[in-house]
Design a protein around this motif. Structure first.
Motif, PDB file in Angstrom:
ATOM      1  N   SER A  37     -44.513  79.111 -77.032  1.00 14.65           N
ATOM      2  CA  SER A  37     -44.783  79.921 -78.217  1.00 14.65           C
ATOM      3  C   SER A  37     -45.903  79.306 -79.049  1.00 14.65           C
ATOM      4  CB  SER A  37     -43.508  80.009 -79.059  1.00 14.65           C
ATOM      5  OG  SER A  37     -43.777  80.469 -80.358  1.00 14.65           O
ATOM      6  N   ILE A  38     -46.895  80.121 -79.367  1.00 14.17           N
ATOM      7  CA  ILE A  38     -47.957  79.643 -80.268  1.00 14.17           C
ATOM      8  C   ILE A  38     -47.388  79.424 -81.665  1.00 14.17           C
ATOM      9  CG2 ILE A  38     -50.152  80.242 -81.392  1.00 14.17           C
ATOM     10  CD1 ILE A  38     -50.859  81.810 -78.815  1.00 14.17           C
ATOM     11  N   ASN A  54     -56.545  81.145 -83.735  1.00 14.04           N
ATOM     12  CA  ASN A  54     -58.014  81.051 -83.700  1.00 14.04           C
ATOM     13  C   ASN A  54     -58.479  79.902 -82.813  1.00 14.04           C
ATOM     14  OD1 ASN A  54     -58.534  83.320 -85.267  1.00 14.04           O
ATOM     15  ND2 ASN A  54     -58.531  82.166 -87.185  1.00 14.04           N
ATOM     16  N   MET A  55     -57.768  78.790 -82.836  1.00 21.36           N
ATOM     17  CA  MET A  55     -58.108  77.660 -81.970  1.00 21.36           C
ATOM     18  C   MET A  55     -57.963  78.062 -80.502  1.00 21.36           C
ATOM     19  SD  MET A  55     -56.239  74.699 -84.246  1.00 21.36           S
ATOM     20  CE  MET A  55     -56.384  73.331 -83.114  1.00 21.36           C
ATOM     21  N   ILE A  56     -56.891  78.779 -80.180  1.00 22.05           N
ATOM     22  CA  ILE A  56     -56.655  79.237 -78.806  1.00 22.05           C
ATOM     23  C   ILE A  56     -57.764  80.197 -78.378  1.00 22.05           C
ATOM     24  CG2 ILE A  56     -55.123  80.587 -77.310  1.00 22.05           C
ATOM     25  CD1 ILE A  56     -54.052  77.781 -78.109  1.00 22.05           C
ATOM     26  N   GLU A  58     -60.780  80.451 -79.499  1.00 26.00           N
ATOM     27  CA  GLU A  58     -62.043  79.721 -79.336  1.00 26.00           C
ATOM     28  C   GLU A  58     -62.054  78.913 -78.037  1.00 26.00           C
ATOM     29  OE1 GLU A  58     -64.478  76.156 -81.473  1.00 26.00           O
ATOM     30  OE2 GLU A  58     -63.443  77.555 -82.794  1.00 26.00           O
ATOM     31  N   MET A  59     -60.946  78.241 -77.738  1.00 24.39           N
ATOM     32  CA  MET A  59     -60.887  77.463 -76.489  1.00 24.39           C
ATOM     33  C   MET A  59     -61.003  78.383 -75.270  1.00 24.39           C
ATOM     34  SD  MET A  59     -58.165  74.349 -77.071  1.00 24.39           S
ATOM     35  CE  MET A  59     -56.855  75.266 -77.859  1.00 24.39           C
ATOM     36  N   ASN A  60     -60.301  79.512 -75.303  1.00 26.74           N
ATOM     37  CA  ASN A  60     -60.375  80.453 -74.182  1.00 26.74           C
ATOM     38  C   ASN A  60     -61.787  81.013 -74.021  1.00 26.74           C
ATOM     39  OD1 ASN A  60     -57.715  80.181 -73.383  1.00 26.74           O
ATOM     40  ND2 ASN A  60     -57.005  82.024 -74.417  1.00 26.74           N
ATOM     41  N   LYS A  61     -62.427  81.319 -75.137  1.00 24.29           N
ATOM     42  CA  LYS A  61     -63.772  81.904 -75.105  1.00 24.29           C
ATOM     43  C   LYS A  61     -64.811  80.907 -74.591  1.00 24.29           C
ATOM     44  CE  LYS A  61     -66.738  82.373 -78.528  1.00 24.29           C
ATOM     45  NZ  LYS A  61     -67.278  82.451 -79.805  1.00 24.29           N
ATOM     46  N   ASN A  62     -64.649  79.636 -74.950  1.00 28.10           N
ATOM     47  CA  ASN A  62     -65.643  78.617 -74.624  1.00 28.10           C
ATOM     48  C   ASN A  62     -65.346  77.863 -73.332  1.00 28.10           C
ATOM     49  OD1 ASN A  62     -67.305  79.135 -76.843  1.00 28.10           O
ATOM     50  ND2 ASN A  62     -66.007  77.897 -78.165  1.00 28.10           N
ATOM     51  N   ASN A  63     -64.545  78.462 -72.480  1.00 23.87           N
ATOM     52  CA  ASN A  63     -64.276  77.859 -71.179  1.00 23.87           C
ATOM     53  C   ASN A  63     -64.419  78.950 -70.124  1.00 23.87           C
ATOM     54  OD1 ASN A  63     -63.497  75.361 -69.841  1.00 23.87           O
ATOM     55  ND2 ASN A  63     -61.665  76.466 -69.216  1.00 23.87           N
ATOM     56  N   SER A  64     -64.760  78.555 -68.927  1.00 24.98           N
ATOM     57  CA  SER A  64     -64.950  79.551 -67.866  1.00 24.98           C
ATOM     58  C   SER A  64     -63.643  80.245 -67.499  1.00 24.98           C
ATOM     59  CB  SER A  64     -65.585  78.895 -66.638  1.00 24.98           C
ATOM     60  OG  SER A  64     -64.784  77.826 -66.196  1.00 24.98           O
ATOM     61  N   GLU A  65     -62.522  79.595 -67.745  1.00 22.51           N
ATOM     62  CA  GLU A  65     -61.202  80.187 -67.498  1.00 22.51           C
ATOM     63  C   GLU A  65     -60.360  80.038 -68.750  1.00 22.51           C
ATOM     64  OE1 GLU A  65     -59.165  78.828 -63.909  1.00 22.51           O
ATOM     65  OE2 GLU A  65     -61.066  77.952 -63.254  1.00 22.51           O
ATOM     66  N   ALA A  66     -59.448  80.987 -68.982  1.00 22.90           N
ATOM     67  CA  ALA A  66     -58.537  80.890 -70.126  1.00 22.90           C
ATOM     68  C   ALA A  66     -57.641  79.658 -69.977  1.00 22.90           C
ATOM     69  CB  ALA A  66     -57.684  82.147 -70.229  1.00 22.90           C
ATOM     70  N   LEU A  67     -57.312  79.052 -71.110  1.00 25.94           N
ATOM     71  CA  LEU A  67     -56.404  77.899 -71.108  1.00 25.94           C
ATOM     72  C   LEU A  67     -54.982  78.321 -71.456  1.00 25.94           C
ATOM     73  CD1 LEU A  67     -58.599  75.250 -72.955  1.00 25.94           C
ATOM     74  CD2 LEU A  67     -58.575  75.870 -70.543  1.00 25.94           C
ATOM     75  N   VAL A  68     -54.873  79.388 -72.256  1.00 25.46           N
ATOM     76  CA  VAL A  68     -53.570  79.885 -72.700  1.00 25.46           C
ATOM     77  C   VAL A  68     -53.551  81.387 -72.466  1.00 25.46           C
ATOM     78  CG1 VAL A  68     -52.018  80.191 -74.692  1.00 25.46           C
ATOM     79  CG2 VAL A  68     -53.368  78.097 -74.479  1.00 25.46           C
TER      80      VAL A  68
END
Length: 108
Positions: A37-38, A54-56, A58-68
């Motif tokens: 759960s976020i 927002n952190m999630i 940004e991380m998903n957007k700035n990586n070639s694959e989603a992290l979450v």
């Protein structure tokens, strides 16, 4: 003179796509992995849900694959989980962070 000096600092990892993961984001990922759960992860690290989300994003957007990945709804509400890539990056951050901690200890 040197006996009064010590090494301090923080470590973070960055990708060429703009992804940045430091202590706070690593903690957020870790608590999402533990709780699914976020919202719960945000409570655990004492930040507002909106900031965590927002952190999630940004991380998903700035990586070639989603992290979450987040699933919405259902009778029990939504859930979130780390992807394989998210788990890999979290482990890599922990490995590097532990190396840095060991480096600091060895320099004392």
């Amino acid at each position: 003179m040197m006996e009064n000096l010590k090494i301090e600092g923080f470590i973070w990892i960055e990708s060429s796509e703009g992804l940045k993961i430091g202590k706070g984001r690593a903690m957020l990922l870790e608590y999402i992995e533990k709780s699914g759960s976020i919202a719960e992860a945000a409570r655990q690290i004492k930040i507002p849900y909106r900031k965590a989300w927002n952190m999630i994003k940004e991380m998903n957007k700035n990586n070639s694959e989603a992290l979450v990945i987040k699933t919405i709804g259902g009778k029990d509400g939504g859930s979130s989980e780390l992807t394989k890539e998210g788990k890999r990056l979290l482990l890599e951050y922990k490995r590097l962070s532990n190396k840095f901690i060991q480096f600091k200890k060895e320099q004392i």
